[in-house]
Enzyme design. Sequence first.
Site, short mmCIF file in Angstrom:
data_model
loop_
_atom_site.label_atom_id
_atom_site.label_comp_id
_atom_site.label_asym_id
_atom_site.label_seq_id
_atom_site.Cartn_x
_atom_site.Cartn_y
_atom_site.Cartn_z
N GLU A 33 -12.21 8.16 -6.65
CA GLU A 33 -12.57 7.90 -5.25
C GLU A 33 -11.92 8.92 -4.32
OE1 GLU A 33 -15.43 6.20 -4.85
OE2 GLU A 33 -14.48 4.49 -5.85
N HIS A 34 -12.71 9.43 -3.40
CA HIS A 34 -12.28 10.46 -2.44
C HIS A 34 -11.79 11.71 -3.16
CE1 HIS A 34 -12.63 8.36 1.51
NE2 HIS A 34 -12.71 7.33 0.69
N GLY A 121 -20.88 0.27 0.30
CA GLY A 121 -20.28 1.18 -0.66
C GLY A 121 -21.12 1.39 -1.90
N LEU A 122 -22.43 1.09 -1.80
CA LEU A 122 -23.31 1.27 -2.97
C LEU A 122 -24.34 2.37 -2.72
CD1 LEU A 122 -23.86 -2.50 -3.94
CD2 LEU A 122 -22.18 -0.89 -4.87
N SER A 123 -24.08 3.20 -1.72
CA SER A 123 -24.88 4.41 -1.46
C SER A 123 -26.32 4.13 -1.04
CB SER A 123 -24.88 5.33 -2.68
OG SER A 123 -23.62 5.82 -2.87
N SER A 125 -27.38 5.08 1.73
CA SER A 125 -27.77 6.33 2.40
C SER A 125 -28.35 7.33 1.41
CB SER A 125 -26.58 6.99 3.10
OG SER A 125 -25.79 6.07 3.74
N GLU A 157 -27.03 14.76 5.08
CA GLU A 157 -26.07 13.76 5.58
C GLU A 157 -24.93 14.44 6.37
OE1 GLU A 157 -25.53 10.45 3.07
OE2 GLU A 157 -23.79 9.72 4.17
N ASP A 169 -22.74 10.71 -4.38
CA ASP A 169 -23.79 9.69 -4.28
C ASP A 169 -25.17 10.28 -4.52
OD1 ASP A 169 -21.52 8.40 -3.53
OD2 ASP A 169 -22.07 8.18 -1.42
N TYR A 218 -12.95 7.05 7.09
CA TYR A 218 -13.28 7.99 6.02
C TYR A 218 -12.90 9.43 6.42
CZ TYR A 218 -16.16 10.40 2.48
OH TYR A 218 -16.60 11.21 1.47
C1 GLA Z 1 -18.66 7.80 -0.08
C2 GLA Z 1 -19.11 9.26 0.02
C3 GLA Z 1 -18.84 9.98 -1.30
C4 GLA Z 1 -17.40 9.80 -1.75
C5 GLA Z 1 -16.99 8.33 -1.70
C6 GLA Z 1 -15.53 8.13 -1.97
O1 GLA Z 1 -19.45 7.12 -0.98
O2 GLA Z 1 -20.47 9.33 0.33
O3 GLA Z 1 -19.17 11.33 -1.17
O4 GLA Z 1 -16.54 10.61 -1.01
O5 GLA Z 1 -17.30 7.74 -0.45
O6 GLA Z 1 -15.23 8.41 -3.28
#
Ligand code: GLA
Length: 382
Positions: A33-34, A121-123, A125, A157, A169, A218
Amino acid sequence: MHDAKAFRSMHKERFGAEPAIFVGPGRVNLIGEHTDYAEGFVMPAAINFATLAGISPRTDGKIAIYSENQGEEKVFDGVQAKGIKYWTDYPIGVVSILAGEGHKIPGFSLSIWSDVPLASGLSSSAALEVSTALAVLSLVGASYPGPVLARLCQRAENEFVGANCGIMDQFISLNAKADHALLLDCRDLTYKLAPIPDHVALVIANTMVKHSVAGGDYPTRRRESEAACAVIARHRPGVKFLRDCTLDDLKKSGNEMEPKSYLRAKHVISENLRTVAACDALLKGHMKELGRLMGDAHRSYSQDFEGSCVEADAMVALAQDLPGLIGARLTGGGFGGCTINLVEQTEAAGFAEKLGARYAQKIGITPQIHICHASGGAHRLE
Ligand code: GLA
């Protein structure tokens, strides 16, 4: 789950033409993550929640976009140069980036429908960007290799929507393989697929606390971790991203950093190591080790990166002694959203029920809990 037939008739009724339909899945990140924007490692899987984008050409040169979820249709006079801070920025951003790549974009009608939970947090976008990109490319008769298209969607994005996300994502939504997790090296976009064994279920538990990549936390975390990298780079000029740094570098120059930056970097550097190790464990079928790494990753995300929240920490803690749990952690951009729980398939239903009840009792919110499987990447629906 989506009903493609109903979606097709809805588009036909509204726009008077048969659509070509494309599917872009959401994703869950198992670990890493990140780390993506620091050119590190991530290990996501696509899930069986997706966005459908149905497209048909029009003769008036306009771009009409209807979202079933928003219950709204917006019409634009062709390609737009700038976002309007609205849900349409995601699809219009993709159109703008593709136009910038030299594609002549004709008028079209686009219908959108999604069951990827928003801001969880499931993308959602990326699912929207990717399904739109495939739809528009089909109209202009062009295609790109998955990794290249992922970059273009990420640019939509970053540059149009104004959310400073990494590549994870969009990449997984386009390049996923059913029943597999994907270890992505965000530096060169090479990847390794790791089968998720049949006996393991992906149980996704939504804290119901909304998160946003465009919102304040973020980008703040990103800046803090990048500041740590800049300090290390003063001593080691080859260093460009935290991917290039070791825990030893951090030890040596940590005292020259803001304490917060030190902690963010500690998370990112150690998370890269955990993510590579997690893929190795998955490939070897060492599920206990994978679970341990997920637990460490959550602690690091929560305590050092301070990317979690009370509700997500509770969701992870409440899962610990439930039968069947292999590993649990907060997934995605942080500050809310969902936890991912790897659970023995035979225990998954009971696990979901008990976790939901425990969370409702402790937090006072009824969570949504989904038993998912790893699905394939974006494609055209025949
Ligand atoms: C979001 C962002 C990703 C990533 C995660 C964290 O989903 O879109 O690019 O940075 O957060 O891991």
